[in-house]
Motif scaffolding. Structure first.
Motif, PDB file in Angstrom:
ATOM      1  N   THR A 152      59.828  14.967  66.607  1.00  0.00           N
ATOM      2  CA  THR A 152      59.126  15.643  67.693  1.00  0.00           C
ATOM      3  C   THR A 152      58.723  14.640  68.768  1.00  0.00           C
ATOM      4  O   THR A 152      59.128  13.470  68.740  1.00  0.00           O
ATOM      5  N   SER A 153      57.890  15.082  69.716  1.00  0.00           N
ATOM      6  CA  SER A 153      57.402  14.193  70.777  1.00  0.00           C
ATOM      7  C   SER A 153      56.182  14.820  71.423  1.00  0.00           C
ATOM      8  O   SER A 153      55.891  16.015  71.234  1.00  0.00           O
ATOM      9  N   THR A 154      55.444  14.027  72.191  1.00  0.00           N
ATOM     10  CA  THR A 154      54.322  14.554  72.963  1.00  0.00           C
ATOM     11  C   THR A 154      54.866  15.277  74.199  1.00  0.00           C
ATOM     12  O   THR A 154      56.047  15.144  74.557  1.00  0.00           O
ATOM     13  N   SER A 159      58.164   9.846  71.953  1.00  0.00           N
ATOM     14  CA  SER A 159      58.833  10.418  70.784  1.00  0.00           C
ATOM     15  C   SER A 159      58.214   9.972  69.471  1.00  0.00           C
ATOM     16  O   SER A 159      57.618   8.892  69.371  1.00  0.00           O
ATOM     17  N   GLU A 160      58.382  10.829  68.479  1.00  0.00           N
ATOM     18  CA  GLU A 160      57.925  10.493  67.124  1.00  0.00           C
ATOM     19  C   GLU A 160      58.608   9.231  66.621  1.00  0.00           C
ATOM     20  O   GLU A 160      57.963   8.394  65.970  1.00  0.00           O
ATOM     21  N   ASP A 217      53.472  14.974  63.252  1.00  0.00           N
ATOM     22  CA  ASP A 217      53.826  16.384  63.120  1.00  0.00           C
ATOM     23  C   ASP A 217      54.129  17.030  64.481  1.00  0.00           C
ATOM     24  O   ASP A 217      53.718  16.522  65.530  1.00  0.00           O
ATOM     25  N   GLY A 218      54.881  18.114  64.415  1.00  0.00           N
ATOM     26  CA  GLY A 218      55.184  18.902  65.607  1.00  0.00           C
ATOM     27  C   GLY A 218      54.751  20.335  65.419  1.00  0.00           C
ATOM     28  O   GLY A 218      55.506  21.268  65.708  1.00  0.00           O
ATOM     29  N   GLU A 296      51.655  12.285  57.948  1.00  0.00           N
ATOM     30  CA  GLU A 296      51.780  12.857  59.290  1.00  0.00           C
ATOM     31  C   GLU A 296      50.512  12.434  60.026  1.00  0.00           C
ATOM     32  O   GLU A 296      49.431  12.973  59.811  1.00  0.00           O
ATOM     33  N   ASN A 299      49.167  15.535  65.108  1.00  0.00           N
ATOM     34  CA  ASN A 299      50.049  16.557  65.665  1.00  0.00           C
ATOM     35  C   ASN A 299      50.372  16.199  67.117  1.00  0.00           C
ATOM     36  O   ASN A 299      49.502  16.293  67.995  1.00  0.00           O
ATOM     37  N   ARG A 301      51.925  17.738  69.264  1.00  0.00           N
ATOM     38  CA  ARG A 301      51.883  18.873  70.183  1.00  0.00           C
ATOM     39  C   ARG A 301      50.448  19.218  70.590  1.00  0.00           C
ATOM     40  O   ARG A 301      50.238  20.017  71.509  1.00  0.00           O
TER      41      ARG A 301
END
Length: 332
Positions: A152-154, A159-160, A217-218, A296, A299, A301
């Motif tokens: 995932t990414s912000t 990116s994660e 986490d995403g 994790e 998050n 997101r």
């Protein structure tokens, strides 16, 4: 003749000196010649005797230096390291054992000496360009899953994969400073992957004493906080977690507590219980033969979590917490 009597002749040496220097010189010349020969001979003899005596004393006090002993021969009662080094410099001999205080200090500074840790930075920044490779299915024991995912990414595009590798680099340095041998599943040096089964295999082959896989986490943006994932019991095909479930649980609890204290991040309220979750569908856990957990870290997101994870100082605290949890686990 007038009638005087001539005295009898007197031997020359019988004459008194009468203060005549020539007579004194003539009288002592033989003695001077003798002394000039005898005294140097005596002096030379005395010096020679002293040299022999000193040499004898040296041999007695340093038997290893005596020509009677060949190099490497041991002299009874003597330490062979006392003999001079072949190049003439003093031999240091074997290192003296460290004092108890020095050993305690070294143990305090390098408590993980002799331990091996696996750090697994989740995903890879190149995965998005290798979708065919990462979508390949691999056996995880109780099923099949994708080799890997993109992660995932912000919202800002951090990116994660970038996050996990940065935290792992920071944690590695701390663990190495404490004496641990640290193995990474990837170090930004691969175009994609590795697959989840290979990630587990790397830790198994390294015979790691503990392993942590770093993720973010995403989840839906409303959820925030971190959680630790521990392996469930899986005995199927290449998977057998029976021996690692309990130690992994202990590692997971330590990581949960240390991470919460060290980063100030709350435990997730949208998944698991009190920051802990047990899963049997993750190949990196199912196939591990060494104690292993996932974390994790937040998050991505969620706005608040994303802001924290984008901060290098917070990532340093996260890395410190991971290293401290591993240290507690391996030294407890």
């Amino acid at each position: 003749m007038t009638g005087r009597t001539t005295p009898p002749p007197v031997e020359p040496d019988s004459y008194p000196d009468d203060g005549d220097p020539e007579r004194r010189t003539a009288r002592w010349r033989p003695a001077v010649k003798l002394a000039s020969v005898v005294l140097p001979v005596c002096l030379i003899g005395w010096l020679g005797w002293q040299a022999v005596a000193n040499s004898s004393r040296d041999v007695t006090s340093h038997p290893a230096a005596s020509p009677r002993y060949a190099e490497g021969d041991r002299v009874d009662g003597a330490d062979p390291t006392d003999s001079p080094a072949p190049n003439g410099s003093a031999s240091t001999g074997p290192a003296a054992p460290a004092s108890p205080s020095a050993q305690a200090s070294d143990a305090g500074n390098r408590p993980l000496a002799g331990k091996t840790v696996l750090l697994d930075p989740g995903h890879n920044t190149g995965n998005g360009k290798h979708t065919t490779e990462i979508n390949r299915q691999v056996d995880i024991g109780n099923g099949r899953k994708e080799c890997d995912t993109t992660g995932t990414s912000t919202d800002a595009g951090y990116s994660e994969a970038e996050f996990t590798l940065d935290v792992v680099h920071r944690a590695r340095q701390i663990l190495q400073d404490r004496g641990a041998a640290v193995v990474l599943t990837q170090d930004g040096d691969r175009p994609w992957g590795p697959c989840i089964d290979e990630r587990a295999r790397i830790g198994n082959e390294a015979k790691a004493d503990a392993a942590v896989s770093i993720h973010a986490d995403g989840a839906p943006a409303s959820g925030s906080g971190f959680h630790v994932i521990m392996p469930g019991r899986v005995v199927a095909g290449p998977a057998d977690t029976a021996a690692v479930v309990d130690p992994s649980h202990r590692l997971g609890v330590l990581l949960r507590d240390t991470f919460k204290t060290g980063t100030g991040e709350p435990t997730a309220g949208y998944i698991g219980q009190q920051g802990l979750d047990t899963r049997s569908d993750l190949g990196g856990l199912n196939l591990s033969k060494v104690p292993k957990v996932f974390i994790e870290c937040g998050n991505m997101r969620n706005t608040g979590d994303a802001k924290r994870m984008s901060d290098p100082e917070w990532r340093q605290r996260a890395a410190q917490a991971v290293a401290d949890a591993l240290t507690s686990y391996l030294t407890g």
